[in-house]
Design a protein around this motif. Structure first.
Motif, PDB file in Angstrom:
ATOM      1  N   THR A 116       5.655   4.484   1.352  1.00 48.00           N
ATOM      2  CA  THR A 116       6.119   5.645   1.866  1.00 48.00           C
ATOM      3  C   THR A 116       7.259   5.219   3.199  1.00 48.00           C
ATOM      4  O   THR A 116       8.300   5.973   3.189  1.00 48.00           O
ATOM      5  CB  THR A 116       5.455   6.640   2.368  1.00 48.00           C
ATOM      6  N   ARG A 117       6.694   4.539   4.162  1.00 47.33           N
ATOM      7  CA  ARG A 117       7.606   4.086   5.132  1.00 47.33           C
ATOM      8  C   ARG A 117       8.616   3.316   4.907  1.00 47.33           C
ATOM      9  O   ARG A 117       9.663   3.621   5.242  1.00 47.33           O
ATOM     10  CB  ARG A 117       6.593   3.220   6.069  1.00 47.33           C
ATOM     11  N   ARG A 127       1.065  -1.241   0.045  1.00 42.68           N
ATOM     12  CA  ARG A 127       0.143   0.050  -0.026  1.00 42.68           C
ATOM     13  C   ARG A 127       0.899   1.328  -0.252  1.00 42.68           C
ATOM     14  O   ARG A 127       2.040   1.073   0.200  1.00 42.68           O
ATOM     15  CB  ARG A 127      -0.867   0.230   1.188  1.00 42.68           C
ATOM     16  N   LYS A 128       0.223   2.273  -0.186  1.00 43.27           N
ATOM     17  CA  LYS A 128       0.893   3.826  -0.337  1.00 43.27           C
ATOM     18  C   LYS A 128       1.550   3.936   0.776  1.00 43.27           C
ATOM     19  O   LYS A 128       2.784   4.304   0.703  1.00 43.27           O
ATOM     20  CB  LYS A 128      -0.126   4.758  -1.011  1.00 43.27           C
ATOM     21  N   GLY A 129       0.865   3.969   1.873  1.00 43.76           N
ATOM     22  CA  GLY A 129       1.531   4.418   3.256  1.00 43.76           C
ATOM     23  C   GLY A 129       2.587   3.518   3.551  1.00 43.76           C
ATOM     24  O   GLY A 129       3.776   4.091   4.008  1.00 43.76           O
ATOM     25  N   GLU A 130       2.455   1.915   3.183  1.00 40.03           N
ATOM     26  CA  GLU A 130       3.821   0.966   3.459  1.00 40.03           C
ATOM     27  C   GLU A 130       5.095   1.242   2.549  1.00 40.03           C
ATOM     28  O   GLU A 130       6.098   1.427   3.286  1.00 40.03           O
ATOM     29  CB  GLU A 130       3.408  -0.372   3.356  1.00 40.03           C
ATOM     30  N   TYR A 187       4.017  11.065  10.779  1.00 47.50           N
ATOM     31  CA  TYR A 187       2.795  10.264  10.711  1.00 47.50           C
ATOM     32  C   TYR A 187       3.210   8.886  11.053  1.00 47.50           C
ATOM     33  O   TYR A 187       2.655   7.827  11.626  1.00 47.50           O
ATOM     34  CB  TYR A 187       1.917  10.138   9.419  1.00 47.50           C
ATOM     35  N   HIS A 188       4.419   8.554  10.246  1.00 49.92           N
ATOM     36  CA  HIS A 188       5.193   7.192  10.203  1.00 49.92           C
ATOM     37  C   HIS A 188       5.947   7.032  11.667  1.00 49.92           C
ATOM     38  O   HIS A 188       6.126   5.873  12.062  1.00 49.92           O
ATOM     39  CB  HIS A 188       5.916   6.960   8.887  1.00 49.92           C
ATOM     40  N   GLY A 217       3.955  14.139   7.038  1.00 51.03           N
ATOM     41  CA  GLY A 217       3.778  12.821   6.681  1.00 51.03           C
ATOM     42  C   GLY A 217       4.915  12.028   7.151  1.00 51.03           C
ATOM     43  O   GLY A 217       4.724  10.913   7.729  1.00 51.03           O
TER      44      GLY A 217
END
Length: 215
Positions: free
Chosen positions: A7-8, A2-5, A45-46, A42
């Motif tokens: 980015t992390r 996923r996009k969030g993963e 957030y992580h 951003g």
């Protein structure tokens, strides 16, 4: 992923490269944010702070290290049932893994944390120590299996012998970087392999070797 993963993981990749190049102290959150192309919110957030980033980096690094060791020594065990020969094959394969890294080994995250422990909270420091203990225990188990079949040719402290490989890898990484010679790490691992072979090989195997040529 996923996009969030994704980015992390990108943040971790950028942070790891920077930390291994110049250390945690010289790596700022601002430069990571700029390189990742994200906002400050951003990033936070992580990761709540730099300690949390360090913990995630170290945890990921240790997990990958253990995966490589599982793969290398698992393959060696599949190739040979004898514990000594399996370990020797595993060390040879490990040396080949390091030899194939473009530009040499990038550095050790465990060492990076150790050098700058005062930057981190107890959770990061404890994870670092736990990783070292786990690594030593892994190699201790290999050596115990070898010693049960091939008693060492002279008294040896298996704990110290198990710790040696971690010292050799970390020291080899540093020496390779200082001297600009990536193969120094490989040669150190192969020297450890020769030491293990010498101490645990059956007496008849050592006796069967031809005598050295006279000078």
């Amino acid at each position: 992923m996923r996009k969030g993963e994704a980015t992390r993981e990108r943040i971790l990749d950028i942070a790891q490269a920077s930390v291994l190049e110049k250390g945690f102290g010289a790596t700022s959150i601002e430069e990571i944010i700029a390189a990742a192309g994200i906002t400050k919110s951003g990033f936070f957030y992580h990761f709540r702070d730099k300690n949390e980033l360090a913990y995630a980096l170290l945890n990921r690094y240790v997990t990958e290290d253990m995966r490589i060791l599982d793969e290398v020594f698992g393959r060696a065990a599949d190739l040979c049932d004898d514990p000594l020969q399996s370990f020797l094959v595993g060390l040879k394969l490990l040396a080949e893994v390091f030899a194939d890294l473009p530009g040499g080994h990038p550095g050790c995250m465990i060492a990076s944390v150790c050098y700058q422990e005062r930057l981190f909270d107890r959770r990061v420091i404890e994870l670092n120590r736990t990783a070292v203990v786990a690594m030593n225990a892994r190699f201790r188990s290999y050596l115990e299996a070898i010693a049960a079949v091939y008693p060492p040719r002279e008294p040896l402290d298996l704990d110290t012998l198990a710790e040696m490989i971690s010292c050799i890898i970390d020291g080899g990484i540093i020496m390779s970087k200082v001297m600009g010679d990536p193969n120094r790490l490989v040669r150190q691992i192969l020297a450890y392999r020769a030491l293990i072979k010498q101490h645990f090989s059956p007496p008849q195997e050592m006796a069967s070797r031809p005598p050295p040529l006279a000078a």
